[in-house]
Every structure is written in structure tokens, then in C-alpha cells.
Design a protein around this motif. Structure first.
Motif, PDB file in Angstrom:
ATOM      1  N   SER A  18       6.646  41.141 -30.884  1.00 14.34           N
ATOM      2  CA  SER A  18       7.469  40.621 -31.975  1.00 14.34           C
ATOM      3  C   SER A  18       8.774  40.052 -31.438  1.00 14.34           C
ATOM      4  CB  SER A  18       7.757  41.728 -33.000  1.00 14.34           C
ATOM      5  OG  SER A  18       8.610  42.739 -32.444  1.00 14.34           O
ATOM      6  N   LEU A  19       9.125  40.416 -30.204  1.00 10.13           N
ATOM      7  CA  LEU A  19      10.340  39.914 -29.557  1.00 10.13           C
ATOM      8  C   LEU A  19      10.026  38.903 -28.455  1.00 10.13           C
ATOM      9  CD1 LEU A  19      12.269  43.313 -29.195  1.00 10.13           C
ATOM     10  CD2 LEU A  19      12.467  41.613 -31.015  1.00 10.13           C
ATOM     11  N   VAL A  20       8.937  39.118 -27.736  1.00 11.97           N
ATOM     12  CA  VAL A  20       8.499  38.189 -26.672  1.00 11.97           C
ATOM     13  C   VAL A  20       7.010  37.947 -26.901  1.00 11.97           C
ATOM     14  CG1 VAL A  20       8.455  37.703 -24.200  1.00 11.97           C
ATOM     15  CG2 VAL A  20      10.172  39.286 -25.117  1.00 11.97           C
ATOM     16  N   PRO A  21       6.661  36.939 -27.701  1.00  7.79           N
ATOM     17  CA  PRO A  21       5.260  36.773 -28.115  1.00  7.79           C
ATOM     18  C   PRO A  21       4.260  36.593 -26.979  1.00  7.79           C
ATOM     19  CG  PRO A  21       6.716  35.491 -29.517  1.00  7.79           C
ATOM     20  CD  PRO A  21       7.559  35.994 -28.391  1.00  7.79           C
ATOM     21  N   LEU A  33      13.926  45.656 -22.955  1.00  8.13           N
ATOM     22  CA  LEU A  33      12.832  45.109 -22.153  1.00  8.13           C
ATOM     23  C   LEU A  33      12.720  43.604 -22.340  1.00  8.13           C
ATOM     24  CD1 LEU A  33      10.591  46.132 -20.228  1.00  8.13           C
ATOM     25  CD2 LEU A  33       9.052  46.106 -22.203  1.00  8.13           C
ATOM     26  N   ALA A  34      12.945  43.131 -23.548  1.00  6.22           N
ATOM     27  CA  ALA A  34      12.925  41.684 -23.795  1.00  6.22           C
ATOM     28  C   ALA A  34      14.018  40.982 -22.998  1.00  6.22           C
ATOM     29  CB  ALA A  34      13.090  41.408 -25.292  1.00  6.22           C
ATOM     30  N   LYS A  93      -1.789  47.365 -27.381  1.00  6.76           N
ATOM     31  CA  LYS A  93      -0.439  46.940 -27.754  1.00  6.76           C
ATOM     32  C   LYS A  93       0.611  47.760 -27.024  1.00  6.76           C
ATOM     33  CE  LYS A  93      -1.384  45.260 -32.443  1.00  6.76           C
ATOM     34  NZ  LYS A  93      -0.985  45.372 -33.880  1.00  6.76           N
ATOM     35  N   CYS A  94       1.779  47.147 -26.842  1.00 10.08           N
ATOM     36  CA  CYS A  94       2.952  47.833 -26.304  1.00 10.08           C
ATOM     37  C   CYS A  94       3.921  48.079 -27.447  1.00 10.08           C
ATOM     38  CB  CYS A  94       3.617  46.991 -25.212  1.00 10.08           C
ATOM     39  SG  CYS A  94       5.245  47.602 -24.716  1.00 10.08           S
ATOM     40  N   LEU A  95       4.013  49.335 -27.860  1.00  5.44           N
ATOM     41  CA  LEU A  95       4.971  49.736 -28.889  1.00  5.44           C
ATOM     42  C   LEU A  95       6.116  50.488 -28.233  1.00  5.44           C
ATOM     43  CD1 LEU A  95       2.541  51.134 -31.639  1.00  5.44           C
ATOM     44  CD2 LEU A  95       3.330  48.774 -31.314  1.00  5.44           C
TER      45      LEU A  95
END
Length: 264
Positions: free
Chosen positions: A69-72, A109-110, A98-100
Motif C-alpha cells: 500500500s506504500l510501495v506497490p 521500510l518504504a 503478503k508483507c504486513l
């Protein structure tokens, strides 16, 4: 200071006793009960409170967000959602690759990813938030000494009986939502054709060679590990020195809370 495992009011100081205690619970109660038992274990210094299991039932309730959702287009190979891992099958609790992460960790991380892209590097994610159920699944697998399918790839120099307690614990920092397992890739100038850096071992390689400053790796492999450590450190992630791929955001957003919502 030594860490101490406590169960109720009775400290368990001997590592072999601890391993036997865990194995007995797995045999007697099964995987699901380890989640409850984990809330009663104190694997921390004497002045720290024991971890608590969050009542959250969904990622949204736990304030976990998908890094994409931050780095598609961030690179992912979520190992525990597949059979390409030390267990040799999809791990309980992983219903999707997925990475949650808790939002502060995801945002940090983004930022790491965006900085690396300016230098023609990228991250590749192997694991992020890990449900408590998955950790219990690891404990169950470690107790099954008859299952040796992944020994050549993940613990070639160790007896499987050494993994429980030394490498696999009943509580994981990943279950607190701010820890990631990852590597780095080098990309062409146009951002395509990315290739992983040589880090000296693969993911979840159990042994001394996986230590970030392991003496047995060559100079280039060590340099690559330091590149990753420096990039992650600039955004507040601390490396676990026994695993070059393992990083935790400091300070952690919820340092005494474990989550058990599924990855889906």
C-alpha cells in the motif's frame, strides 16, 4: 545479562529443561495451545513485563498494513506462504504471500526502499509480520525429528534436535509486527533486471555462516551485508547479529504485544 524463561512462578534456567518443557507441551496440547502458552512465557530480562497476546482478529484491528500500500512494486518472495522454506510446506497462519507490518515499521521500510532506488538497489522481502500460530507451527516441526527433508538446504551442519531453543523459540519478535527478513538486489540503471547480492547464505540458513560478521564469508559477501545493514540502520532498523537478513525497527511500536491475525 542472561535471559530467563519463566512459566508462572517457576523459572526454567537450564536450556535442555526449557527445550523439554516446550516439546512436552507440543506433544500434550498441540499447536493451537502454544499461542496461549506464549502469553505466559517470559523470555526477557527480569525487569521486563511478559508479552501479551493481542485480542485483534484482523490485520486492520491490529493496525497492520500491507507494505505494497506504500510501495506497490516492492520485490517480495514471502517464503512461509510457499513450500520454499525450512518447514518444506506453507506455514500455518500464512493464507497469502503478503508483507504486513505495523504502520511505523512499514513507513520506515518504504523510506529505505526509496533511498536504495536512487542508488540502483532494491530490497527483496522474505518475511514480515508472523502470526503466533506460525511460530507454534515452527515449534511443532522442530519437535518432529523424523522430518529431515530440508536439512541439506537449511541446517546441513546441525542435528535437528539443536534447532529447538537455539534457533526456533516459542515467541518471535516477528509477531510484534515490526521485524522483517530481507535481502538486497542490484538493478540496471533503468530499474529493471534486478539481481540479488551475494550474501554468503540463503534465507533461514541455520549456522554460524549466517552471522552478519561471520568469519567464513568472503570480503564481497561481508561488504554486501554491511550495505544492507547501513541502509536499514539509517531508518532505525537494528540487525540481529546472528542472522544477516533479520531487522527490527527500534524503538518497537508495541514491544510487549504479540499478534495472531492471519496473513491474508
Amino acid at each position: 545479562m542472561k535471559h530467563r524463561l519463566t512459566v508462572g512462578a517457576h523459572p526454567v534456567r537450564d536450556r535442555l529443561s526449557t527445550k523439554s518443557w516446550i516439546a512436552h507441551r507440543v506433544r500434550s496440547y498441540g499447536i493451537a495451545s502454544i499461542i496461549v502458552l506464549a502469553t505466559c512465557l517470559q523470555i526477557a530480562q527480569a525487569d521486563e513485563p511478559p508479552p501479551q497476546l493481542s485480542p485483534a482478529k484482523t490485520a486492520a484491528q491490529a493496525n497492520l498494513v500491507d507494505i505494497r500500500s506504500l510501495v506497490p512494486d516492492i520485490a517480495e518472495d514471502i517464503k512461509y506462504a510457499s513450500s520454499d522454506n525450512f518447514v518444506g510446506r506453507p506455514v500455518h497462519g500464512y493464507l497469502a504471500p503478503k508483507c504486513l507490518l505495523l504502520r511505523p515499521a512499514a513507513e520506515a521500510l518504504a523510506r529505505v526502499e526509496r533511498e536504495l532506488r536512487t542508488q540502483h538497489y532494491r530490497l527483496k522481502l522474505w518475511d514480515c509480520y508472523r502470526p503466533a500460530l506460525a511460530v507454534a507451527d515452527f515449534v511443532h516441526w522442530a519437535h518432529d525429528l523424523g522430518d529431515q527433508r530440508t536439512k541439506p538446504q537449511h541446517y546441513p551442519n546441525l542435528d535437528k534436535s539443536q534447532l529447538l531453543g537455539d534457533y526456533i523459540a516459542p515467541i518471535s519478535g516477528h509477531s510484534r509486527g515490526a521485524t522483517v527478513d530481507l535481502t538486497m538486489e542490484r538493478c540496471a540503471a533503468d530499474g529493471t533486471h534486478c539481481a540479488p547480492l551475494d550474501m554468503g547464505t540463503g534465507f533461514d540458513w541455520f549456522g554460524v555462516r549466517a552471522h552478519t560478521d561471520a568469519p567464513g564469508i568472503d570480503a564481497k559477501q561481508h561488504t554486501n551485508r554491511l550495505l544492507l545493514r547501513a541502509a536499514m540502520g539509517r531508518e532505525g532498523f537494528r540487525n540481529y547479529p546472528l542472522e544477516w537478513w533479520h531487522y527490527t525497527l527500534t524503538p518497537e511500536p508495541t514491544p510487549h504485544t504479540l499478534y495472531d491475525v492471519p496473513v491474508e
